[in-house]
Design an enzyme around this catalytic site. Structure first.
Site, PDB file in Angstrom:
ATOM      1  N   CYS A   5      26.547  63.434  42.480  1.00  0.00           N
ATOM      2  CA  CYS A   5      26.477  62.264  43.184  1.00  0.00           C
ATOM      3  C   CYS A   5      27.578  62.700  43.983  1.00  0.00           C
ATOM      4  O   CYS A   5      28.370  62.432  43.164  1.00  0.00           O
ATOM      5  CB  CYS A   5      26.222  60.722  42.891  1.00  0.00           C
ATOM      6  SG  CYS A   5      26.974  58.900  44.173  1.00  0.00           S
TER       7      CYS A   5
ATOM      8  N   CYS B 170      24.437  59.109  51.469  1.00  0.00           N
ATOM      9  CA  CYS B 170      24.673  60.243  50.111  1.00  0.00           C
ATOM     10  C   CYS B 170      25.814  60.997  50.522  1.00  0.00           C
ATOM     11  O   CYS B 170      24.878  62.473  51.269  1.00  0.00           O
ATOM     12  CB  CYS B 170      22.313  59.649  50.131  1.00  0.00           C
ATOM     13  SG  CYS B 170      22.725  61.209  48.875  1.00  0.00           S
TER      14      CYS B 170
END
EC number: 5.1.1.7
Length: 290
Positions: A78, A226
């Site tokens: 992430c 993202c």
């Protein structure tokens, strides 16, 4: 009682990607999938990704970082969350660079070109069908045979696929707003071709240095940003010779700069990280888990 009861947390965001950071480096406790879901439940602390800092396992690293989606599943990477971790750790230690271990491998982070920006070395992308992974063999993953909708008039088709420590499928479109991603996202995320599910991105190449994109995030849903999807999309576009190796990525939550470094094929992501607030977890969040 869980160690998380009355434990401190930091609520942050990386260009709109909602991040919660929990530091467990002073304990040997492990966080469970049920606890991760409880934090995100109504009345809790909403997040897209939960970043749990644990004691370092390797010499020279600052922490082992476990990453949870809000459905309790674990993610390998992430990028937006790692920028938030870097901001948090740098603010506490005064450091300007650190190495973290994740399921996807070692990630180097450092202070960016201005005080509000942080850079994460996301490592090297993978393109082999078994590495992404896909359920069947494709020799060329720049495009794969996948479509949704009628055979003679598919709504979306022929995505590029890339792994950035997690699987990504990028559909190239003229208008990223013209599709109901809340409806199409879960259908594609759970398509049988993706045995570990996938992050689904709609991308439009504006020019050789600029891409606009929206992402349905695996295990989290529609998101403002993202980071690993931005990296995967930038790499996929460069593989297709549609962009240069350094591009500005425009996401609903803000912009990222992605460089696919030619010298070693590492992908560098630079963007902002913001602290929203700090607090203590309400023990009642975990009462049902006792």
């Amino acid at each position: 009682m869980t160690v998380l009861a009355n434990h401190s947390f930091a609520k942050m965001n990386g260009i709109g990607n909602e991040i919660v950071i929990v530091d467990l480096r002073n304990t040997d406790s492990q966080l469970s999938a049920a606890e991760a879901r409880a934090i995100a439940a109504p009345g809790g602390v909403p997040y897209d990704q939960l970043m749990v800092l644990q004691k370092p396992r390797m010499p020279g690293t600052t922490a082992f970082v476990r990453i949870y989606n809000n459905d309790g599943s674990e993610a390998g990477a992430c990028g937006n969350g790692m920028r938030c971790v870097a901001k948090r750790v740098f603010g506490e230690s005064g450091a300007q660079a650190a190495t973290f271990e994740t399921r996807a491998g070692l990630l180097n982070c450092w202070q960016g070109p201005s005080p509000d920006l942080y850079t994460v070395d996301m490592g090297t992308p993978k393109f082999g069908w078994q590495d992404i992974p896909l359920a069947e063999e494709f020799r060329d993953t720049r495009y794969i045979e996948l479509q949704i909708g009628p055979i003679d008039a598919p709504v979306l088709h022929s995505p590029s696929v890339v792994s950035m420590g997690n699987p990504h499928a990028i559909f190239w479109v003229d208008d990223i707003e013209a599709y109901d991603l809340e409806r199409l996202g879960p259908l594609l995320e759970n398509h049988p071709i993706f045995p570990e599910r996938a992050n689904i991105t709609l991308a439009h190449v504006v020019d050789r240095n600029h891409i606009r994109m929206r992402t349905w995030e695996r295990g989290a849903g529609l998101t403002l940003a993202c980071g690993s999807a931005a990296c995967a999309t930038a790499v996929a576009a460069a593989r297709l010779k549609r962009t240069d190796r350094t591009v500005e990525m425009s996401l609903p939550g803000g912009d990222l700069t992605i460089e696919w470094r030619e010298s070693d094929d590492h992908v560098l992501m630079t963007g902002a990280a913001v602290l929203e607030y700090e607090g203590l977890f309400d023990p009642d969040l975990f009462a049902a888990l006792a």
